[in-house]
Write an enzyme that holds these catalytic residues in place. Structure first.
Site, PDB file in Angstrom:
ATOM      1  N   ASP A   1       0.828  -1.217   0.000  1.00 53.89           N
ATOM      2  CA  ASP A   1       0.000   0.000   0.000  1.00 53.89           C
ATOM      3  C   ASP A   1       0.860   1.264   0.000  1.00 53.89           C
ATOM      4  O   ASP A   1       2.086   1.204   0.192  1.00 53.89           O
ATOM      5  CB  ASP A   1      -0.957  -0.002   1.204  1.00 53.89           C
ATOM      6  CG  ASP A   1      -0.297  -0.466   2.502  1.00 53.89           C
ATOM      7  OD1 ASP A   1       0.948  -0.356   2.612  1.00 53.89           O
ATOM      8  OD2 ASP A   1      -1.004  -0.943   3.395  1.00 53.89           O
TER       9      ASP A   1
ATOM     10  N   ASN B   1      -7.001  -3.043  14.801  1.00 53.34           N
ATOM     11  CA  ASN B   1      -8.405  -3.270  14.444  1.00 53.34           C
ATOM     12  C   ASN B   1      -8.552  -4.453  13.477  1.00 53.34           C
ATOM     13  O   ASN B   1      -9.619  -4.663  12.915  1.00 53.34           O
ATOM     14  CB  ASN B   1      -9.010  -2.002  13.810  1.00 53.34           C
ATOM     15  CG  ASN B   1      -8.345  -1.646  12.487  1.00 53.34           C
ATOM     16  OD1 ASN B   1      -7.404  -2.295  12.054  1.00 53.34           O
ATOM     17  ND2 ASN B   1      -8.847  -0.603  11.840  1.00 53.34           N
TER      18      ASN B   1
ATOM     19  N   HIS C   1      -6.934  -4.892  10.573  1.00 44.82           N
ATOM     20  CA  HIS C   1      -6.745  -4.654   9.132  1.00 44.82           C
ATOM     21  C   HIS C   1      -5.505  -5.390   8.626  1.00 44.82           C
ATOM     22  O   HIS C   1      -4.567  -5.646   9.388  1.00 44.82           O
ATOM     23  CB  HIS C   1      -6.702  -3.151   8.796  1.00 44.82           C
ATOM     24  CG  HIS C   1      -5.474  -2.421   9.201  1.00 44.82           C
ATOM     25  ND1 HIS C   1      -5.437  -1.052   9.385  1.00 44.82           N
ATOM     26  CD2 HIS C   1      -4.199  -2.831   9.453  1.00 44.82           C
ATOM     27  CE1 HIS C   1      -4.232  -0.675   9.706  1.00 44.82           C
ATOM     28  NE2 HIS C   1      -3.457  -1.728   9.764  1.00 44.82           N
TER      29      HIS C   1
ATOM     30  N   GLU D   1      -9.529  -2.083   5.879  1.00 49.42           N
ATOM     31  CA  GLU D   1     -10.061  -1.799   7.213  1.00 49.42           C
ATOM     32  C   GLU D   1     -11.319  -2.632   7.452  1.00 49.42           C
ATOM     33  O   GLU D   1     -11.877  -3.206   6.509  1.00 49.42           O
ATOM     34  CB  GLU D   1     -10.404  -0.298   7.295  1.00 49.42           C
ATOM     35  CG  GLU D   1      -9.235   0.644   7.015  1.00 49.42           C
ATOM     36  CD  GLU D   1      -8.235   0.733   8.171  1.00 49.42           C
ATOM     37  OE1 GLU D   1      -8.198  -0.167   9.040  1.00 49.42           O
ATOM     38  OE2 GLU D   1      -7.464   1.718   8.197  1.00 49.42           O
TER      39      GLU D   1
HETATM   40  P1  PGA Z   1       2.639  -1.648  12.728  1.00 52.49           P
HETATM   41  O1  PGA Z   1       1.539  -1.665  11.603  1.00 52.49           O
HETATM   42  O2  PGA Z   1       3.642  -2.698  12.362  1.00 52.49           O
HETATM   43  O3  PGA Z   1       3.201  -0.279  12.694  1.00 52.49           O
HETATM   44  O4  PGA Z   1       1.935  -1.981  14.021  1.00 52.49           O
HETATM   45  C1  PGA Z   1       1.035  -2.881  11.131  1.00 52.49           C
HETATM   46  C2  PGA Z   1      -0.197  -2.643  10.303  1.00 52.49           C
HETATM   47  O5  PGA Z   1      -0.916  -1.647  10.530  1.00 52.49           O
HETATM   48  O6  PGA Z   1      -0.451  -3.460   9.418  1.00 52.49           O
END
Ligand code: PGA
Length: 261
Positions: free
Chosen positions: A68, A137, A139, A144
């Protein structure tokens, strides 16, 4: 069934994940690798760089696709995922620039950008191994809660929780400056990878991990769709695994330190 590896801490997790990827690379030097960004993968990338510098692995024939990119950030913006990837991985290994694929968050025609990305993935024969983090959450990439199982690469809106998580000072200095939109591989795009490796560290991820592994697949928690993937492994540190209930056999622990009964 998802395979689960539980490691004592985040450092050991990075070593275990880099070993996993190195194993796949040694078997298939022209691996097509899907890559993630975020705090969790920083130590993994430094382990991969270490192994590359030690002559253990080679990236000359590897192709990569990132999950992304934020909409509206120029590629060289300090918080773009392109900048992240060059800083933590690409600038330190011998992958040819032409083998690196990143979504362009400044594309005028985002539909076309996303369609071209899917076409480029298909042209390589598909992703062999997709690395994923997970949001608190649930995702995966920027899919999301509410994202559909059949979604493909597209423009998405970030949830308030994700904006808060990424605006907590680690990346953006506050949530007011976090972009609200991104281009993201879809859930279907991710599920088409031949193999998936998801990494999670810290207690902030423990509920999402429990729900991903122990609740029926649902778009309330996009990572739960991974239960239906034929070759998916989660590597967790002890904190991220702390809410798992091993009386409920919905996953297979293939190595662990300790898990709550
Ligand atoms: P993070 O993000 O490694 O910074 O916790 C992971 C994600 O949001 O997929």
């Amino acid at each position: 069934m998802i395979k689960v590896i539980i490691t004592p801490d985040a450092h050991t997790l990075a070593i275990a994940a880099s070993q996993f990827i190195a194993g796949r690379l040694l078997r298939r030097p022209n691996l097509v690798l899907g890559l993630a960004t975020g705090g969790t993968v920083i130590d993994l990338y430094s382990e991969l760089v270490r192994r590359y510098k030690a002559g253990e692995i080679d990236f000359n024939h590897v192709t990569t696709f990132n999950l992304d990119e934020y909409v509206g950030l120029p590629p060289y913006h300090p918080q773009s995922y392109q900048t992240f990837m060059f800083k933590h991985l690409f600038s330190h290994i011998n992958i040819p620039r032409s083998h690196i694929h990143l979504l362009n968050g400044m594309a005028q025609d985002t539909k076309r950008e996303c369609r071209d990305y899917e076409t480029a993935i298909a042209a390589t024969g598909g992703i062999d191994l997709q690395i994923l983090g997970i949001g608190r959450n649930g995702h995966i990439a920027f899919n999301e809660p509410g994202a559909k199982r059949n979604s493909r690469t597209r423009k998405v809106r970030l949830s308030d929780d994700t904006i808060a998580a990424n605006g907590d000072g680690r990346f953006f200095k506050n949530s007011n400056v976090v972009p609200h939109e991104a281009l993201s591989m879809g859930i279907e795009t991710i599920m088409e990878a031949r193999e998936i490796l998801l990494l999670a560290t810290g207690s902030g991820k423990s509920l999402a991990i429990k729900r991903a592994l122990q609740e029926p697949p649902s778009d309330d928690l996009p990572a739960s769709f991974l239960q239906t993937h034929p070759a998916c492994t989660f590597i967790l540190d002890r904190e991220a695994s702390s809410l798992l209930n091993n009386q409920q056999v919905t996953f297979e622990i293939i190595s662990h330190e300790r898990i709550r009964a």
